[in-house]
Motif scaffolding. Structure first.
Motif, PDB file in Angstrom:
ATOM      1  N   HIS A 134       0.835  -1.212   0.000  1.00 22.79           N
ATOM      2  CA  HIS A 134       0.000   0.000   0.000  1.00 22.79           C
ATOM      3  C   HIS A 134       0.867   1.259   0.000  1.00 22.79           C
ATOM      4  CE1 HIS A 134      -3.420  -2.575   0.715  1.00 22.79           C
ATOM      5  NE2 HIS A 134      -2.749  -3.145   1.718  1.00 22.79           N
ATOM      6  N   GLN A 135       1.751   1.351  -0.966  1.00 25.88           N
ATOM      7  CA  GLN A 135       2.647   2.515  -1.041  1.00 25.88           C
ATOM      8  C   GLN A 135       1.889   3.796  -1.326  1.00 25.88           C
ATOM      9  OE1 GLN A 135       5.780   1.684  -3.799  1.00 25.88           O
ATOM     10  NE2 GLN A 135       6.318  -0.227  -2.782  1.00 25.88           N
ATOM     11  N   ASN A 136       0.700   3.661  -1.957  1.00 27.39           N
ATOM     12  CA  ASN A 136      -0.099   4.858  -2.254  1.00 27.39           C
ATOM     13  C   ASN A 136      -0.524   5.565  -0.958  1.00 27.39           C
ATOM     14  OD1 ASN A 136      -1.759   2.681  -1.596  1.00 27.39           O
ATOM     15  ND2 ASN A 136      -3.468   3.460  -2.827  1.00 27.39           N
ATOM     16  N   LEU A 137      -0.745   4.807   0.138  1.00 30.48           N
ATOM     17  CA  LEU A 137      -1.085   5.423   1.425  1.00 30.48           C
ATOM     18  C   LEU A 137       0.078   6.288   1.921  1.00 30.48           C
ATOM     19  CD1 LEU A 137      -2.779   2.443   3.320  1.00 30.48           C
ATOM     20  CD2 LEU A 137      -3.899   4.431   2.305  1.00 30.48           C
ATOM     21  N   GLY A 138       1.291   5.771   1.740  1.00 26.29           N
ATOM     22  CA  GLY A 138       2.480   6.519   2.146  1.00 26.29           C
ATOM     23  C   GLY A 138       2.655   7.785   1.333  1.00 26.29           C
ATOM     24  N   MET A 139       2.438   7.682   0.013  1.00 24.92           N
ATOM     25  CA  MET A 139       2.565   8.860  -0.858  1.00 24.92           C
ATOM     26  C   MET A 139       1.515   9.906  -0.478  1.00 24.92           C
ATOM     27  SD  MET A 139       4.297  10.349  -3.119  1.00 24.92           S
ATOM     28  CE  MET A 139       5.280   9.302  -4.135  1.00 24.92           C
ATOM     29  N   ASP A 140       0.289   9.438  -0.186  1.00 22.68           N
ATOM     30  CA  ASP A 140      -0.774  10.367   0.222  1.00 22.68           C
ATOM     31  C   ASP A 140      -0.391  11.087   1.516  1.00 22.68           C
ATOM     32  OD1 ASP A 140      -2.199   9.498  -1.959  1.00 22.68           O
ATOM     33  OD2 ASP A 140      -3.556   8.181  -0.802  1.00 22.68           O
ATOM     34  N   LEU A 141       0.202  10.343   2.463  1.00 21.65           N
ATOM     35  CA  LEU A 141       0.604  10.936   3.743  1.00 21.65           C
ATOM     36  C   LEU A 141       1.685  11.997   3.534  1.00 21.65           C
ATOM     37  CD1 LEU A 141       0.356  10.958   6.846  1.00 21.65           C
ATOM     38  CD2 LEU A 141       2.154   9.247   6.894  1.00 21.65           C
ATOM     39  N   LEU A 142       2.688  11.706   2.705  1.00 23.04           N
ATOM     40  CA  LEU A 142       3.750  12.693   2.458  1.00 23.04           C
ATOM     41  C   LEU A 142       3.217  13.903   1.702  1.00 23.04           C
ATOM     42  CD1 LEU A 142       6.929  10.549   1.727  1.00 23.04           C
ATOM     43  CD2 LEU A 142       6.330  11.795   3.782  1.00 23.04           C
ATOM     44  N   GLN A 143       2.256  13.704   0.810  1.00 22.56           N
ATOM     45  CA  GLN A 143       1.635  14.846   0.119  1.00 22.56           C
ATOM     46  C   GLN A 143       0.859  15.701   1.126  1.00 22.56           C
ATOM     47  OE1 GLN A 143       2.376  15.819  -2.826  1.00 22.56           O
ATOM     48  NE2 GLN A 143       3.424  13.972  -3.501  1.00 22.56           N
ATOM     49  N   ARG A 144       0.230  15.056   2.107  1.00 19.07           N
ATOM     50  CA  ARG A 144      -0.490  15.780   3.165  1.00 19.07           C
ATOM     51  C   ARG A 144       0.494  16.591   4.015  1.00 19.07           C
ATOM     52  NH1 ARG A 144      -3.347  12.651   8.006  1.00 19.07           N
ATOM     53  NH2 ARG A 144      -3.596  14.416   9.401  1.00 19.07           N
ATOM     54  N   VAL A 145       1.648  15.983   4.341  1.00 21.68           N
ATOM     55  CA  VAL A 145       2.682  16.699   5.108  1.00 21.68           C
ATOM     56  C   VAL A 145       3.140  17.920   4.323  1.00 21.68           C
ATOM     57  CG1 VAL A 145       5.069  16.568   5.936  1.00 21.68           C
ATOM     58  CG2 VAL A 145       3.500  14.696   6.401  1.00 21.68           C
TER      59      VAL A 145
END
Length: 173
Positions: A134-145
């Protein structure tokens, strides 16, 4: 083979070996082109040194000044410049893809504090086990940061995956 040590800095007094120089007096007034011997005599009469200011000019420009005082002032200025330098450190904020909201808020406060002090911040998102699917969850989190920190920070390095972790570097605006 006894060599003289290499001199650093401008030539002074007898080390100036050109026949004539453009002389600037101790008060900063341009005296004109005179012989080097006369310029050295004038400097000694006023109790100061003849210092070559611009050696590449034709004729070289020399000024009557207290060389020791000049050297001390330059040293002091360089020391002050070193004191005011800020060493930029890279601080790290580590997160996980399923971070809780309170933990996220705490990490964001730390991130803002680090950037406020002038440091760079490396945001590391570590994946463990099946989280790699689920790397997309990680990318979404970094975009949120990145979006939450947009008012005081800009990304120096966009989020990218390196092995089992995703990394992004933020720096102050």
């Amino acid at each position: 083979m006894n060599k003289m040590p290499e001199r650093t800095g401008p030539r002074i007094n007898q080390l100036i070996r050109v026949p004539e120089v453009m002389l600037v007096g101790a008060d900063g007034v341009n005296v004109g082109v005179i012989s080097t011997e006369d310029a050295i005599k004038q400097a000694f009469e006023s109790g100061l040194d003849l210092v070559e200011v611009s050696p590449n000019a034709k004729p070289p420009v020399c000024k009557i000044m207290d060389y020791g005082k000049h050297k001390f002032q330059a040293q002091k200025k360089a020391s002050e410049a070193r004191k005011k330098q800020k060493i930029v450190e890279v601080k790290e904020v580590k997160m996980r893809p399923n971070i809780d909201t309170h933990d996220y808020d705490t990490k964001m406060r730390n991130l803002e504090k680090f950037i406020g002090k002038g440091d760079k911040v490396k945001v590391t998102l570590r994946f463990r086990g099946r989280e790699m699917a689920h790397q997309n969850l990680g990318m979404d989190l970094l975009q949120r940061v990145k979006a939450d920190a947009a008012e005081y920070a800009k990304p120096e390095m966009e989020p990218k995956l390196e092995g089992r972790q995703m990394i992004m570097i933020l720096t102050g605006k």
